[in-house]
Design an enzyme around this catalytic site. Structure first.
Site, mmCIF file in Angstrom:
data_model
loop_
_atom_site.group_PDB
_atom_site.id
_atom_site.type_symbol
_atom_site.label_atom_id
_atom_site.label_comp_id
_atom_site.label_asym_id
_atom_site.label_seq_id
_atom_site.Cartn_x
_atom_site.Cartn_y
_atom_site.Cartn_z
ATOM 1 N N CYS A 23 7.730 -9.779 -0.585
ATOM 2 C CA CYS A 23 7.889 -8.875 -1.721
ATOM 3 C C CYS A 23 8.830 -9.486 -2.750
ATOM 4 O O CYS A 23 9.895 -9.989 -2.408
ATOM 5 C CB CYS A 23 8.427 -7.525 -1.253
ATOM 6 S SG CYS A 23 7.141 -6.544 -0.483
ATOM 7 N N GLU B 163 14.000 -9.302 -4.717
ATOM 8 C CA GLU B 163 14.269 -9.480 -3.280
ATOM 9 C C GLU B 163 14.191 -10.978 -2.953
ATOM 10 O O GLU B 163 14.860 -11.466 -2.055
ATOM 11 C CB GLU B 163 13.248 -8.691 -2.456
ATOM 12 C CG GLU B 163 13.534 -8.771 -0.972
ATOM 13 C CD GLU B 163 12.553 -7.981 -0.123
ATOM 14 O OE1 GLU B 163 12.151 -6.864 -0.503
ATOM 15 O OE2 GLU B 163 12.179 -8.499 0.940
ATOM 16 N N ARG C 45 17.729 -3.697 2.790
ATOM 17 C CA ARG C 45 17.617 -5.108 2.350
ATOM 18 C C ARG C 45 18.962 -5.727 1.946
ATOM 19 O O ARG C 45 19.020 -6.590 1.073
ATOM 20 C CB ARG C 45 16.650 -5.245 1.169
ATOM 21 C CG ARG C 45 15.218 -4.933 1.499
ATOM 22 C CD ARG C 45 14.627 -5.910 2.514
ATOM 23 N NE ARG C 45 13.198 -5.751 2.604
ATOM 24 C CZ ARG C 45 12.588 -4.800 3.314
ATOM 25 N NH1 ARG C 45 13.302 -3.956 4.024
ATOM 26 N NH2 ARG C 45 11.276 -4.722 3.335
HETATM 27 N N1 EPU Z 1 1.128 0.368 -4.457
HETATM 28 C C1 EPU Z 1 0.378 0.395 -5.608
HETATM 29 N N2 EPU Z 1 0.034 -0.790 -6.185
HETATM 30 C C2 EPU Z 1 0.414 -1.970 -5.689
HETATM 31 C C3 EPU Z 1 1.189 -2.010 -4.499
HETATM 32 C C4 EPU Z 1 1.541 -0.809 -3.895
HETATM 33 O O1 EPU Z 1 0.026 1.438 -6.115
HETATM 34 O O2 EPU Z 1 0.073 -3.002 -6.272
HETATM 35 C C5 EPU Z 1 1.487 1.637 -3.813
HETATM 36 C C6 EPU Z 1 0.826 1.766 -2.457
HETATM 37 O O3 EPU Z 1 -0.463 2.291 -2.552
HETATM 38 C C7 EPU Z 1 1.784 2.688 -1.736
HETATM 39 C C8 EPU Z 1 3.128 2.345 -2.328
HETATM 40 O O4 EPU Z 1 2.874 1.641 -3.539
HETATM 41 O O5 EPU Z 1 1.490 4.027 -2.019
HETATM 42 C C9 EPU Z 1 3.976 1.500 -1.389
HETATM 43 O O6 EPU Z 1 3.292 0.286 -1.075
HETATM 44 P P1 EPU Z 1 3.326 -0.373 0.374
HETATM 45 O O7 EPU Z 1 2.967 0.638 1.379
HETATM 46 O O8 EPU Z 1 2.590 -1.624 0.341
HETATM 47 O O9 EPU Z 1 4.852 -0.636 0.629
HETATM 48 P P2 EPU Z 1 5.891 -1.409 -0.229
HETATM 49 O O10 EPU Z 1 7.001 -0.482 -0.513
HETATM 50 O O11 EPU Z 1 5.262 -2.115 -1.373
HETATM 51 C C10 EPU Z 1 7.335 -2.182 1.789
HETATM 52 C C11 EPU Z 1 8.194 -3.415 2.008
HETATM 53 C C12 EPU Z 1 7.363 -4.539 2.606
HETATM 54 C C13 EPU Z 1 6.708 -4.045 3.886
HETATM 55 C C14 EPU Z 1 5.828 -2.832 3.528
HETATM 56 C C15 EPU Z 1 5.047 -2.271 4.699
HETATM 57 C C16 EPU Z 1 9.904 -3.556 0.268
HETATM 58 C C17 EPU Z 1 10.247 -4.121 -1.039
HETATM 59 N N3 EPU Z 1 8.700 -3.868 0.714
HETATM 60 O O12 EPU Z 1 6.398 -2.532 0.774
HETATM 61 O O13 EPU Z 1 8.237 -5.625 2.889
HETATM 62 O O14 EPU Z 1 5.917 -5.068 4.445
HETATM 63 O O15 EPU Z 1 6.673 -1.802 2.974
HETATM 64 O O16 EPU Z 1 5.842 -1.613 5.592
HETATM 65 O O17 EPU Z 1 10.722 -2.860 0.882
HETATM 66 C C18 EPU Z 1 9.145 -7.679 2.088
HETATM 67 O O18 EPU Z 1 10.249 -7.156 2.126
HETATM 68 O O19 EPU Z 1 9.000 -8.902 1.780
HETATM 69 C C19 EPU Z 1 7.988 -6.886 2.381
HETATM 70 C C20 EPU Z 1 6.791 -7.368 2.210
#
Ligand code: EPU
Length: 305
Positions: free
Chosen positions: A222, A295, A174
């Site tokens: 995000c 972000e 990022r």
């Molecule tokens: N989780 C929770 N509670 C929540 C949200 C997430 O427990 O409220 C847990 C999920 O169950 C999972 C872990 O946290 O085990 C990671 O969550 P998720 O798979 O949704 O991925 P993320 O790290 O939150 C990242 C990117 C997203 C991208 C997704 C899917 C970042 C900050 N975010 O989200 O990117 O869409 O992976 O690949 O890197 C963005 O940058 O705007 C964005 C949405």
């Protein structure tokens, strides 16, 4: 108010004709923000060069698809330059494309598929423009758009064009060194790979992950970056464990579906969002010692949330 003789400094009648005021809430995905005093959507690099020179001494903001940014409420003084009208695309030999900054990333995603190429699977469902995606090295699951770049053309603060080869600039999760208030990303050349039989299932996996996201509401994606070195937990998980889901200020609320999304549910202001980001950040910091980095880009604010 705009400083100096900005309009008189312009020579190109087309630019002058297209200057307008613009409600920023209409061009930002979150739907917040006040009014830009001067908003221009030039459609050639030369127009961007002329405007940058004419605007010397003023604050200039560069806006792509507006997917990730929040402007202050009220009058935004200076010049807001949108790259959205820079949308030429030209397919080259060797699985490469030359594409301008304002081209839609979802459209590029589809075209790559139509050309039987691969490499952009992670971008399924990511909104915005190619230029904005480069600025934030948009991506998912360890993949980022900057990995695909061969070269990037920018306009530097002195108004000159510069071509950056892949190894001339740094990028990481990022982050892209080229994202800087003093320069504008105009176009890039990306190289894709041949289509692989696994591409469809990769796209399906990425799309499935997005189903956990509250895409039915206005948001800026995000809110925080994942804290790479401080924790193996994602920002969403940390926010969730600290009880942030459902917190709200004015019309802004932390999603109950995914804690790393702030939603505009009822005419939120940018001040609401700013305050809510700060509350979430402080809560995670006091409960875990981890300092989350936003972000979402708060542009034109005196302070960071
Ligand atoms: N989780 C929770 N509670 C929540 C949200 C997430 O427990 O409220 C847990 C999920 O169950 C999972 C872990 O946290 O085990 C990671 O969550 P998720 O798979 O949704 O991925 P993320 O790290 O939150 C990242 C990117 C997203 C991208 C997704 C899917 C970042 C900050 N975010 O989200 O990117 O869409 O992976 O690949 O890197 C963005 O940058 O705007 C964005 C949405």
């Amino acid at each position: 108010m705009i400083v100096g003789n900005f309009v008189n400094n312009l020579r190109n009648a087309d630019i002058i004709k297209n200057i307008k005021k613009q409600r920023l809430s209409e061009v930002c995905a979150l739907g917040t923000g006040g009014e830009a005093e001067i908003f221009i959507e030039p459609d050639t690099p030369e127009e961007f060069q002329e405007i940058l020179v004419a605007a010397q001494g003023n604050r200039v903001y560069i806006l792509g698809g507006g997917s990730n940014v929040v402007f202050p409420d009220g009058l935004v003084e200076g010049v807001v330059l949108s790259t959205r009208a820079l949308k030429k695309i030209r397919w080259l030999e060797d699985s490469r494309v030359e594409v301008q900054a304002g081209y839609s990333l979802p459209k590029l995603f589809r075209e790559v598929r139509e050309h039987d190429l691969g490499g952009l699977e992670f971008a399924v469902g990511i909104p915005g423009t190619v230029g904005g995606a480069i600025c934030g090295n948009a991506g998912a699951a360890g993949f980022g758009i900057c990995d695909l770049l061969e070269e990037v053309t920018t306009i530097e603060s002195d108004g000159n064009l510069r071509i950056w080869r892949k190894n001339d600039f740094a990028y990481s999760y990022r982050y892209c060194e080229l994202a800087n208030d003093a320069r504008i990303i105009i176009s890039c050349v990306m190289r894709f790979r041949e289509k692989s039989p696994d591409d469809d299932s990769m796209i399906k996996n990425f799309a499935d992950k997005r189903r956990n996201q509250p895409l039915e509401f206005r948001s800026a994606g995000c809110t925080f970056k994942n804290p790479e070195s401080q924790s193996d937990k994602s920002a969403g998980k940390l926010l969730d464990e600290c009880g942030c889901k459902g917190l709200g200020i004015g019309g802004a609320v932390v999603s109950g579906k995914h804690a790393n999304f702030i939603l505009n549910v009822a005419g939120a202001s940018s001040a609401d969002v700013f305050q809510l980001v700060r509350i979430c950040r402080e809560r995670v910091l006091s409960e875990t010692g981890i300092s989350l980095e936003p972000e979402i880009k708060f542009v034109g604010f005196d302070d960071a949330p």
